[in-house]
Design a protein around this motif. Sequence first.
Motif, short mmCIF file in Angstrom:
data_model
loop_
_atom_site.label_atom_id
_atom_site.label_comp_id
_atom_site.label_asym_id
_atom_site.label_seq_id
_atom_site.Cartn_x
_atom_site.Cartn_y
_atom_site.Cartn_z
N ALA A 171 1.12 -1.58 -0.07
CA ALA A 171 0.05 -0.25 -0.10
C ALA A 171 0.96 0.76 0.20
CB ALA A 171 -0.63 0.18 1.42
N GLU A 172 1.76 0.91 0.67
CA GLU A 172 3.21 2.51 0.56
C GLU A 172 3.91 2.41 -0.39
OE1 GLU A 172 3.85 4.75 3.91
OE2 GLU A 172 1.88 4.45 2.77
N VAL A 173 3.98 2.00 -1.58
CA VAL A 173 4.41 1.43 -2.50
C VAL A 173 3.65 2.13 -3.99
CG1 VAL A 173 5.31 0.31 -4.55
CG2 VAL A 173 5.82 -0.53 -2.34
N LEU A 195 11.05 5.98 -9.31
CA LEU A 195 9.89 5.19 -10.27
C LEU A 195 10.16 3.87 -10.62
CD1 LEU A 195 6.73 5.52 -10.85
CD2 LEU A 195 7.87 7.23 -12.27
N ASP A 196 10.64 4.04 -11.42
CA ASP A 196 10.88 2.38 -12.41
C ASP A 196 10.84 2.00 -10.96
OD1 ASP A 196 10.62 4.30 -14.78
OD2 ASP A 196 12.74 3.54 -15.08
N ARG A 197 11.81 1.46 -9.98
CA ARG A 197 11.56 0.39 -9.23
C ARG A 197 10.48 0.20 -8.77
NH1 ARG A 197 15.75 -2.28 -7.47
NH2 ARG A 197 15.84 -3.49 -5.41
N ALA A 198 9.93 1.48 -8.47
CA ALA A 198 8.73 1.28 -7.29
C ALA A 198 7.46 1.11 -8.74
CB ALA A 198 8.34 2.81 -7.24
N ILE A 199 7.86 1.04 -9.60
CA ILE A 199 6.26 0.33 -10.36
C ILE A 199 6.59 -1.88 -10.22
CG2 ILE A 199 5.74 0.28 -12.49
CD1 ILE A 199 6.03 2.95 -13.03
#
Length: 207
Positions: A171-173, A195-199
């Motif tokens: 949920a935090e991601v 951002l790329d890593r979060a996705i």
Amino acid sequence: MKSVLYIFTFFIAFSMQAQSKYEEGMKKAFELWGQGKDSEASAMFERIAAAEKNNWLPNYYVALVNTTASFKTKDRAQVSALLDKAQKALDIEFDKQPLNSELLVLQALIYTGWVAFDPMTYAMKYSAQVTDLYDKAQKADPTNPRAVFGKAEYEMGGAKYFGSDTAPMCAEVKRSIDLFGKFKPETPFHPKWGLDRAIETLKDCKQ
């Protein structure tokens, strides 16, 4: 009056030239980093930092380049050299801006580098400090997506190791991705990574 105007014009021209050299240097350093030339990029950022003593960004990138490079090797001497170099560069700016959210995130990342290299030795020493740093980074700037994602990713690693539920971290991601969408870096050289890593991390959450 003419002499005053001349001095003013000279000052503006000098400032523009200095700014141009800074921009050229930063662009070149990012180019080297993008080519995988970590040591050359770090050296370029160091030279810029020596000339731009009131600008925290060059030393920030010295620290970031060396920290990310440390994740690519398992050689103890190399990891130690890279993370020590990162810490020294970060300390210079931390002394000036102890509540800078991006610097707090980077300190957490340096400690994560030690934990990732040798969990048995460093997890006990640094884990609590990592989460505390991310909390401080979020408090310093609630809009910083790297602070939110960094903490979620770090805690997710621990949850997976111990077999705990990762739903709260996922949920935090998701929240960090929303923040990335709204985030506007102050200049082209301010931090905007993550951002790329979060996705990719969110995709793992949905599997």
